[in-house]
Write a protein that holds these residues in place. Structure first.
Motif, PDB file in Angstrom:
ATOM      1  N   ALA A 330       0.823  -1.208   0.000  1.00 27.16           N
ATOM      2  CA  ALA A 330       0.000   0.000   0.000  1.00 27.16           C
ATOM      3  C   ALA A 330       0.857   1.258   0.000  1.00 27.16           C
ATOM      4  O   ALA A 330       0.516   2.258  -0.632  1.00 27.16           O
ATOM      5  N   GLU A 331       1.999   1.229   0.694  1.00 29.52           N
ATOM      6  CA  GLU A 331       2.865   2.406   0.771  1.00 29.52           C
ATOM      7  C   GLU A 331       3.578   2.680  -0.544  1.00 29.52           C
ATOM      8  O   GLU A 331       3.962   3.817  -0.825  1.00 29.52           O
ATOM      9  N   LEU A 332       3.760   1.641  -1.382  1.00 29.59           N
ATOM     10  CA  LEU A 332       4.565   1.797  -2.597  1.00 29.59           C
ATOM     11  C   LEU A 332       3.750   2.206  -3.813  1.00 29.59           C
ATOM     12  O   LEU A 332       4.312   2.361  -4.897  1.00 29.59           O
ATOM     13  N   GLY A 333       2.464   2.384  -3.665  1.00 27.34           N
ATOM     14  CA  GLY A 333       1.640   2.911  -4.759  1.00 27.34           C
ATOM     15  C   GLY A 333       1.715   2.059  -6.003  1.00 27.34           C
ATOM     16  O   GLY A 333       1.450   0.855  -5.985  1.00 27.34           O
ATOM     17  N   GLY A 334       2.105   2.677  -7.136  1.00 27.93           N
ATOM     18  CA  GLY A 334       2.132   1.976  -8.416  1.00 27.93           C
ATOM     19  C   GLY A 334       3.385   1.173  -8.660  1.00 27.93           C
ATOM     20  O   GLY A 334       3.536   0.590  -9.748  1.00 27.93           O
ATOM     21  N   LEU A 335       4.308   1.116  -7.731  1.00 30.18           N
ATOM     22  CA  LEU A 335       5.537   0.334  -7.889  1.00 30.18           C
ATOM     23  C   LEU A 335       5.239  -1.112  -7.530  1.00 30.18           C
ATOM     24  O   LEU A 335       5.057  -1.449  -6.370  1.00 30.18           O
ATOM     25  N   ALA A 336       5.196  -1.969  -8.541  1.00 30.45           N
ATOM     26  CA  ALA A 336       4.700  -3.332  -8.337  1.00 30.45           C
ATOM     27  C   ALA A 336       5.786  -4.359  -8.093  1.00 30.45           C
ATOM     28  O   ALA A 336       5.502  -5.444  -7.590  1.00 30.45           O
ATOM     29  N   ASP A 354       5.753  11.753  -7.550  1.00 31.79           N
ATOM     30  CA  ASP A 354       5.016  10.672  -6.900  1.00 31.79           C
ATOM     31  C   ASP A 354       5.466  10.595  -5.438  1.00 31.79           C
ATOM     32  O   ASP A 354       6.663  10.463  -5.159  1.00 31.79           O
ATOM     33  N   PRO A 355       4.541  10.685  -4.470  1.00 25.80           N
ATOM     34  CA  PRO A 355       4.946  10.651  -3.053  1.00 25.80           C
ATOM     35  C   PRO A 355       5.755   9.415  -2.687  1.00 25.80           C
ATOM     36  O   PRO A 355       6.697   9.507  -1.893  1.00 25.80           O
ATOM     37  N   ALA A 356       5.403   8.247  -3.254  1.00 24.97           N
ATOM     38  CA  ALA A 356       6.140   7.024  -2.941  1.00 24.97           C
ATOM     39  C   ALA A 356       7.564   7.102  -3.466  1.00 24.97           C
ATOM     40  O   ALA A 356       8.524   6.735  -2.778  1.00 24.97           O
ATOM     41  N   VAL A 357       7.732   7.604  -4.688  1.00 27.85           N
ATOM     42  CA  VAL A 357       9.071   7.750  -5.278  1.00 27.85           C
ATOM     43  C   VAL A 357       9.888   8.757  -4.483  1.00 27.85           C
ATOM     44  O   VAL A 357      11.074   8.532  -4.181  1.00 27.85           O
ATOM     45  N   ALA A 358       9.281   9.879  -4.133  1.00 21.17           N
ATOM     46  CA  ALA A 358       9.987  10.901  -3.360  1.00 21.17           C
ATOM     47  C   ALA A 358      10.442  10.352  -2.009  1.00 21.17           C
ATOM     48  O   ALA A 358      11.566  10.618  -1.555  1.00 21.17           O
ATOM     49  N   ALA A 359       9.585   9.581  -1.351  1.00 15.26           N
ATOM     50  CA  ALA A 359       9.946   9.003  -0.060  1.00 15.26           C
ATOM     51  C   ALA A 359      11.074   7.991  -0.196  1.00 15.26           C
ATOM     52  O   ALA A 359      11.988   7.941   0.646  1.00 15.26           O
ATOM     53  N   LEU A 360      11.060   7.190  -1.255  1.00 19.82           N
ATOM     54  CA  LEU A 360      12.123   6.217  -1.476  1.00 19.82           C
ATOM     55  C   LEU A 360      13.464   6.910  -1.720  1.00 19.82           C
ATOM     56  O   LEU A 360      14.503   6.490  -1.188  1.00 19.82           O
ATOM     57  N   ARG A 361      13.439   7.964  -2.515  1.00 17.66           N
ATOM     58  CA  ARG A 361      14.695   8.674  -2.811  1.00 17.66           C
ATOM     59  C   ARG A 361      15.235   9.353  -1.552  1.00 17.66           C
ATOM     60  O   ARG A 361      16.459   9.369  -1.334  1.00 17.66           O
TER      61      ARG A 361
END
Length: 388
Positions: A330-336, A354-361
């Motif tokens: 759920a936290e990773l959004g569209g990253l499958a 993308d909030p998920a991408v920004a958080a990962l970076r």
């Protein structure tokens, strides 16, 4: 459009083809139904359970046998305890119902225990409904031992058999769940109680369907109590004790999840012609048939589904993030996939907005900064360290 009876006959024929020639359907019980409702997005389980496929045999044929299920010792112990609880016409069981759920009612004396035998599950379901109708207006305690209830799931009827249903003198109905795990000092393992509550919620839903049908003749529909009775051994003895469990939350969640299930007919119609899940098929053909039905794997499946090991292996092979758990997914959004996650974290892919991408970076940057501040590790020689 063909009439409902014709459509039902066609569906039963199609499901028999999916099981394989001469393979009897495995009945879907409340335990499996509760697990199915907990993962309504899994079309694979919805179809296999709806078709009555023996998933234990299927998992073994796929080379991924599962230890899921109760041991023979636990089943024997549970049956012996249930028989003890129901001795003497269920006198002790009714005493516990009166004590825990309805102390204001007249104490149960010699309660009625109607005969529920009939031919086939449909006959037993009709006999149970008749017994409930007669007991509701009797104004006395009645114990229905292993009644048969029906609940429509994904367009197919499922027959359910609770341990017992008690009709109170005021005409209300209570589900009784009898378990062999102990209650120590008045409380039991919360995880096991939660599982029992989800099972009981399925029975409550099925009873509500019966009550609604009985109310169609213009009379008030009987009320199904949302507090069920959980009966367990007391401490380390074989004496029964009980606790009232409110299953309103579990009932609401289960009803909502079951309503989301795709109809079994729709899933079956999307399969290639000739698809079959018979364990007698060659492993390659059987694997292809199983993979033709989409699955939604999560680590929670390991405690609830016989195919969990197979689905986990496939999920890991694809690098699917679902193998990390529903919360992570759920936290990773569209990253499958895990590769997608790593590429996004390293700035090689993904939308920076993308909030998920920004958080990962940001997490990757913080990790790099934290590691860069650590002193360089000194070489370690185990043999030298062992010498004086």
């Amino acid at each position: 459009m063909p009439p409902p009876r014709t459509r039902g006959k066609a569906l039963r024929h199609r499901l028999a083809e999916l099981r394989g020639s001469g393979v009897a359907a495995k009945a879907l019980d409340a335990r499996a139904l509760a697990a199915l409702a907990a993962n309504p997005g899994c079309r694979r389980r919805a179809l296999l359970d709806g078709a009555g496929v023996d998933k234990t045999a299927l998992a073994g044929a796929l080379g991924a046998p599962s230890a899921f299920g109760q041991s023979q010792f636990a089943l024997t112990r549970g049956n012996a305890f249930e028989a003890r609880v129901k001795t003497d016409g269920g006198a002790e069981l009714l005493r516990l119902v009166h004590q825990r759920l309805d102390p204001g009612a007249e104490p149960p004396g010699r309660a009625g225990v109607p005969d529920l035998t009939a031919v086939g599950p449909e006959g037993r379901t009709a006999r149970t409904a008749l017994a409930l109708r007669e007991a509701t207006g009797a104004g006395a305690w009645t114990l229905l031992d292993h009644p048969m209830l029906a609940l429509e799931v994904a367009g197919s009827p499922v027959f359910l058999e609770p341990d017992a249903v008690v009709v109170h003198p005021d005409g209300t109905w209570t589900v009784v769940e009898i378990k062999s795990f102990p209650m120590l000092d008045g409380s039991a393992d919360p995880a096991k109680v939660g599982t029992a509550a989800r099972q009981a919620a399925v029975y409550v839903l099925a009873l509500e369907d019966v009550a609604a049908r009985l109310g169609q003749d213009g009379t008030a529909a009987p009320r199904v109590r949302h507090r069920v009775l959980l009966v367990c051994p007391k401490d380390f003895s074989n004496l029964p004790t009980a606790s009232a469990v409110d299953v309103r939350k579990q009932r609401a969640v289960t009803a909502r999840q079951l309503a989301r299930l795709t109809r079994v007919q729709d899933i079956a119609d999307a399969l290639p012609e000739g698809t079959c899940f018979s364990p007698e098929l060659p492993a390659e053909e059987l694997t292809a048939a199983v993979e033709a039905v989409p699955a939604t794997y999560a680590p929670e499946c390991l405690a609830a589904c016989e195919l969990a090991f197979h689905c986990r292996a496939r999920s890991r092979a694809r690098g699917a993030v679902t193998a990390l758990g529903r919360a992570a997914r759920a936290e990773l959004g569209g990253l499958a996939t895990v590769d997608d996650v790593l590429a996004a974290a390293h700035g090689e892919a993904g939308d920076p907005d993308d909030p998920a991408v920004a958080a990962l970076r940001r997490a990757a940057r913080l990790r790099t900064e934290a590691l860069s501040g650590l002193p360089e590790a000194e070489p370690h020689h185990p043999r030298e360290a062992a010498c004086p």
